[in-house]
Design a protein around this motif. Structure first.
Motif, mmCIF file in Angstrom:
data_model
loop_
_atom_site.group_PDB
_atom_site.id
_atom_site.type_symbol
_atom_site.label_atom_id
_atom_site.label_comp_id
_atom_site.label_asym_id
_atom_site.label_seq_id
_atom_site.Cartn_x
_atom_site.Cartn_y
_atom_site.Cartn_z
ATOM 1 N N TYR A 128 -28.944 30.389 3.367
ATOM 2 C CA TYR A 128 -29.777 30.537 2.513
ATOM 3 C C TYR A 128 -31.198 31.284 3.013
ATOM 4 C CZ TYR A 128 -27.572 27.957 -0.997
ATOM 5 O OH TYR A 128 -26.636 27.487 -1.955
ATOM 6 N N SER A 140 -21.046 39.894 1.196
ATOM 7 C CA SER A 140 -22.204 40.361 0.527
ATOM 8 C C SER A 140 -22.431 39.985 -0.883
ATOM 9 C CB SER A 140 -22.291 41.794 0.673
ATOM 10 O OG SER A 140 -21.180 42.499 0.310
ATOM 11 N N TRP A 141 -21.249 39.693 -1.557
ATOM 12 C CA TRP A 141 -21.209 39.423 -3.015
ATOM 13 C C TRP A 141 -21.554 38.113 -3.489
ATOM 14 C CZ3 TRP A 141 -17.777 35.720 -4.904
ATOM 15 C CH2 TRP A 141 -16.481 35.292 -3.855
ATOM 16 N N LYS A 142 -21.449 37.162 -2.452
ATOM 17 C CA LYS A 142 -21.827 35.744 -2.498
ATOM 18 C C LYS A 142 -22.455 35.209 -1.273
ATOM 19 C CE LYS A 142 -19.040 31.947 -2.875
ATOM 20 N NZ LYS A 142 -17.874 31.271 -3.176
ATOM 21 N N SER A 143 -23.719 35.269 -1.075
ATOM 22 C CA SER A 143 -24.484 35.156 0.035
ATOM 23 C C SER A 143 -23.831 33.868 0.925
ATOM 24 C CB SER A 143 -25.979 35.018 0.010
ATOM 25 O OG SER A 143 -26.473 36.126 -0.937
ATOM 26 N N LEU A 151 -21.533 26.119 -1.581
ATOM 27 C CA LEU A 151 -21.955 25.514 -2.703
ATOM 28 C C LEU A 151 -20.924 24.372 -3.187
ATOM 29 C CD1 LEU A 151 -22.734 28.383 -5.142
ATOM 30 C CD2 LEU A 151 -24.407 26.821 -4.488
ATOM 31 N N ALA A 152 -21.611 23.394 -3.400
ATOM 32 C CA ALA A 152 -20.722 22.390 -3.907
ATOM 33 C C ALA A 152 -20.090 22.879 -5.011
ATOM 34 C CB ALA A 152 -21.733 20.752 -4.009
ATOM 35 N N GLY A 197 -24.817 35.778 -7.474
ATOM 36 C CA GLY A 197 -24.253 35.681 -6.097
ATOM 37 C C GLY A 197 -25.097 35.831 -4.979
ATOM 38 N N VAL A 198 -26.403 36.635 -4.933
ATOM 39 C CA VAL A 198 -27.126 36.621 -3.785
ATOM 40 C C VAL A 198 -28.085 35.746 -3.805
ATOM 41 C CG1 VAL A 198 -28.556 38.401 -2.627
ATOM 42 C CG2 VAL A 198 -26.166 39.090 -3.650
ATOM 43 N N ASN A 199 -28.390 35.295 -2.599
ATOM 44 C CA ASN A 199 -29.636 34.118 -2.458
ATOM 45 C C ASN A 199 -30.931 34.481 -2.031
ATOM 46 O OD1 ASN A 199 -29.022 33.745 -0.051
ATOM 47 N ND2 ASN A 199 -27.732 31.931 -0.402
ATOM 48 N N TYR A 247 -17.225 23.108 -3.285
ATOM 49 C CA TYR A 247 -16.491 24.112 -2.474
ATOM 50 C C TYR A 247 -17.160 24.333 -1.023
ATOM 51 C CZ TYR A 247 -13.678 24.223 -6.697
ATOM 52 O OH TYR A 247 -13.129 24.007 -7.720
ATOM 53 N N GLU A 277 -12.499 34.226 -1.110
ATOM 54 C CA GLU A 277 -13.427 34.033 -2.003
ATOM 55 C C GLU A 277 -13.998 32.638 -2.192
ATOM 56 O OE1 GLU A 277 -12.558 37.637 -5.065
ATOM 57 O OE2 GLU A 277 -13.131 35.854 -5.881
ATOM 58 N N ARG A 279 -17.364 32.906 -10.935
ATOM 59 C CA ARG A 279 -16.770 33.416 -9.865
ATOM 60 C C ARG A 279 -17.696 33.060 -8.621
ATOM 61 N NH1 ARG A 279 -16.943 39.364 -7.215
ATOM 62 N NH2 ARG A 279 -15.155 38.922 -5.758
ATOM 63 N N ILE A 280 -18.844 32.643 -8.826
ATOM 64 C CA ILE A 280 -19.793 32.076 -7.762
ATOM 65 C C ILE A 280 -19.662 30.752 -7.527
ATOM 66 C CG2 ILE A 280 -21.984 32.180 -6.781
ATOM 67 C CD1 ILE A 280 -20.786 34.987 -6.669
ATOM 68 N N THR A 281 -19.726 29.829 -8.683
ATOM 69 C CA THR A 281 -19.767 28.641 -8.653
ATOM 70 C C THR A 281 -18.411 27.853 -8.686
ATOM 71 O OG1 THR A 281 -19.973 28.125 -10.888
ATOM 72 C CG2 THR A 281 -22.027 28.408 -9.561
ATOM 73 N N GLY A 282 -17.383 28.482 -9.367
ATOM 74 C CA GLY A 282 -15.994 27.860 -9.509
ATOM 75 C C GLY A 282 -16.414 26.672 -10.445
ATOM 76 N N ARG A 283 -17.055 26.785 -11.107
ATOM 77 C CA ARG A 283 -17.301 25.467 -12.071
ATOM 78 C C ARG A 283 -17.016 26.056 -13.772
ATOM 79 N NH1 ARG A 283 -23.172 23.244 -11.271
ATOM 80 N NH2 ARG A 283 -23.556 24.963 -12.531
#
Lengths: 251, 351
Positions: free
Chosen positions: A126, A143-146, A175-176, B118-120, A178, A228, B246-250
């Motif tokens: 983070y 880059s698409w999901k830090s 991220l929980a 998706g970017v933090n 996963y 992913e 797509r980011i969280t899978g929830r």
């Protein structure tokens, strides 16, 4: 005058005692070497003529294998914990320089356990963009999901469902539910003794097949790519936490 | 002789000290009435040299694979840094993207970036565009090499960061220093709220504001005009783009996208994550006529068993007039954000 001389002598003796105490506390060095294999066979890259086999029996060869290890700790048999290296190291099978590490100022004595993270701790995922080992330019960053890719394996298999038989196992995501970060904890079968003359060698055998069995046996026909995060990445991470590493010690 | 030495030493202090002091400042100013920014300025304060470096990098097409695309290809300053008339943007090799480019406004208050969040961290946001094969299709080693070889950049990095070392971290920090300064807080609405002379709302604008506050405020919270949460606003019963999922899978995140800011909304057409609504009127009418049910539709759109808001055409017209008061011409014309003249734009292509 004699008071001064006596004071100086006293301080000198104290100094000597301190130096004497230093060498008595016995710090030593340990050399850690990562040795890459597939089961018991040394890893040779790009070799399409001599194929490896995973637990399921799929054949493959390896073109890329990189992984982060961080927060390396050794556990003393009497209960203490020694931090060997907190910051991450990046091991790349194409760079032999990344296989060997020398750590100094480790207390001598008996150790019964080792632990480390396979990956980079959550907080760093983070944080602002990092330099050095954690630089996104190392190609271990999404880059698409830090977040960091903790382990990357690529290869080729006749059983793969991807174009040109490519295999892609990029394991990352915090991220929980996963979170693919894994802590490896290994109790040595025989406690190791780090001696004072510093020839302590710990070999960590990294068995690439460890990705493909354990919690679940992987069939490339059913899973030949995960890039992913998510459930498939968790499966691979659970496998390799159990089966990626074995340890040999000598001194 | 002694005085000459003193003068030389003092000059050195001024020379070295000024760049040192430069890096101690933070040029970022929080507008009146705005909340505390989310961006950590302690780790990257905005300095004039850092901002200027970031501005150059933002407009420089050498950051793309074949030097044809710069950030301003998809983030146009005259369109509040969105991409007008484009449902989705074009990248390298004319590759068509999947989502509408959002405007770059008030980014210092956001905690996550991209339509799916998706970017933090803001410093990481440009990485997506730089590396994606459908956008700028570049890689970090190449970018660093090109900047090192350029006749101007090493000196600019030295002025901004204290040495001419060029690496990913510094490139991203410089870009952030530019992007955080893209603050829009001077629209007619802002002047009205500050009771400035000449900024009185017309009757229609006042009524539009009232309708807005009753119905839209919960997601499009003042003064940022977004709460930056993720919502499904009923665009599709079965979303083609799964958004936040797509980011969280929830599963509860399927079809959810970030609530966009409404500042400068009149200029950032077309609207929604896939640019499906060409005009502001269509986007507003969506909320009365077009909301589709789905498992993840935000409950805020279901009131007393009824879906959507019951706006009359008159209401829609007033709402639109209010939203036009969010246009901030001083932001759009701000010379500080303008394209530098000393960059080689020879290979740049605007699609």
């Amino acid at each position: 005058m004699s008071v001064i001389i006596r004071t100086i002598l006293c301080m000198h003796l104290l100094c000597n005692n301190f130096v004497f105490a230093q060498s008595k506390s016995n710090n030593t060095t340990i050399h850690i070497h990562f040795n890459h294999v597939v089961d018991n066979i040394p890893l040779v890259l790009d070799d399409s003529l001599h194929l490896y086999h995973n637990e399921h029996g799929d054949n493959y060869y390896v073109t890329l294998f990189k992984y982060y290890i961080s927060e390396i700790q050794l556990y003393q048999s009497d209960g203490g914990v020694i931090n060997i290296k907190n910051d991450p190291i990046l091991i790349n099978v194409r760079d032999t320089n990344s296989f060997n590490y020398l750590f100094e100022n480790i207390p001598t004595g008996m150790y019964n356990k080792i632990s480390f993270l396979i990956g980079v701790d959550s907080l760093k995922n983070y944080d602002e963009v990092q330099d050095g080992v954690l630089d996104p330019a190392n190609g271990m960053y999404w880059s698409w999901k830090s977040g960091y890719v903790f382990l990357k394996m690529e290869g080729v298999s006749a059983n793969s469902t991807n174009r040109n038989g490519r295999l892609f196992f990029h394991i990352g995501g915090v991220l929980a539910p996963y979170n693919t970060l894994r802590k490896l904890e290994h109790t040595f079968e025989i406690s190791i003794h780090l001696n004072a003359n510093g020839t302590n060698n710990l070999t960590i055998n990294t068995n690439i097949n460890g990705l493909f069995f354990g919690t679940k046996t992987i069939e490339f026909a059913k899973l030949s790519a995960t890039m992913e995060g998510g459930e498939s990445a968790m499966t691979i991470a659970d496998n390799y936490m159990m089966n990626l590493f074995t340890f040999n010690f000598s001194n | 002789m002694k005085w000459i030495k003193v003068i030389i030493i003092l000059s050195l202090f001024v020379f070295v000290g000024s760049s040192f002091v430069d890096r101690l400042q933070n040029l970022f100013i929080v507008p009146f009435g705005f909340p505390t920014p989310a961006y950590d300025f302690k780790k990257n304060p905005v300095t004039s040299s850092g901002f200027d470096l970031g501005r150059h990098l933002f407009y420089d097409p050498i950051l793309s694979k074949d030097s044809s695309i710069a950030c301003d290809n998809c983030h146009q300053p005259f369109a509040a840094f969105a991409n007008i008339e484009h449902l989705v943007s074009h990248g390298m090799n004319n590759c068509l993207g999947t989502r509408n480019a959002p405007p770059l406004i008030n980014l210092a208050w956001q905690k996550s970036f991209m339509l799916d969040g998706g970017v933090n961290h803001l410093d990481k946001a440009p990485l997506k565009a730089l590396l994606d094969t459908c956008e700028m299709y570049s890689n970090l080693d190449t970018i660093v090499e090109r900047l090192k070889k350029n006749k101007d950049y090493p000196a600019m990095f030295a002025a901004a960061f204290g040495s001419d070392k060029i690496n990913t971290q510094r490139i991203m920090k410089a870009l952030s220093q530019f992007m955080v300064m893209l603050v829009s807080a001077n629209s007619k609405y802002d002047k009205y709220k500050r009771n400035e002379p000449g900024a009185a709302f017309s009757q229609m604008e006042k009524e539009g504001y009232s309708i807005f506050q009753k119905n839209c405020e919960s997601c499009h919270k003042e003064p940022l005009f977004s709460d930056y949460s993720y919502r499904n606003n009923g665009l599709d019963s079965v979303p083609a783009d799964l958004g936040r999922y797509r980011i969280t899978g929830r599963p509860e995140d399927k079809g959810l996208f970030k609530v966009p800011t409404l500042r400068n909304i009149a200029l950032t057409y077309p609207y929604m994550h896939d640019g499906r609504y060409p005009m502001l009127y269509h986007a507003l009418a969506h909320y009365t006529k077009n909301i589709k049910r789905s498992a993840t539709l935000d409950p805020i759109f279901i009131q007393n068993g009824k879906i959507g808001f019951s706006f009359t055409n008159d209401d829609l017209m007033k709402l639109e007039m209010f939203l036009k008061t969010l246009t901030d011409t001083s932001f759009l014309r701000d010379k500080r954000f303008a394209k530098p003249k000393d960059i080689n734009y020879r290979n740049q292509i605007y699609f």
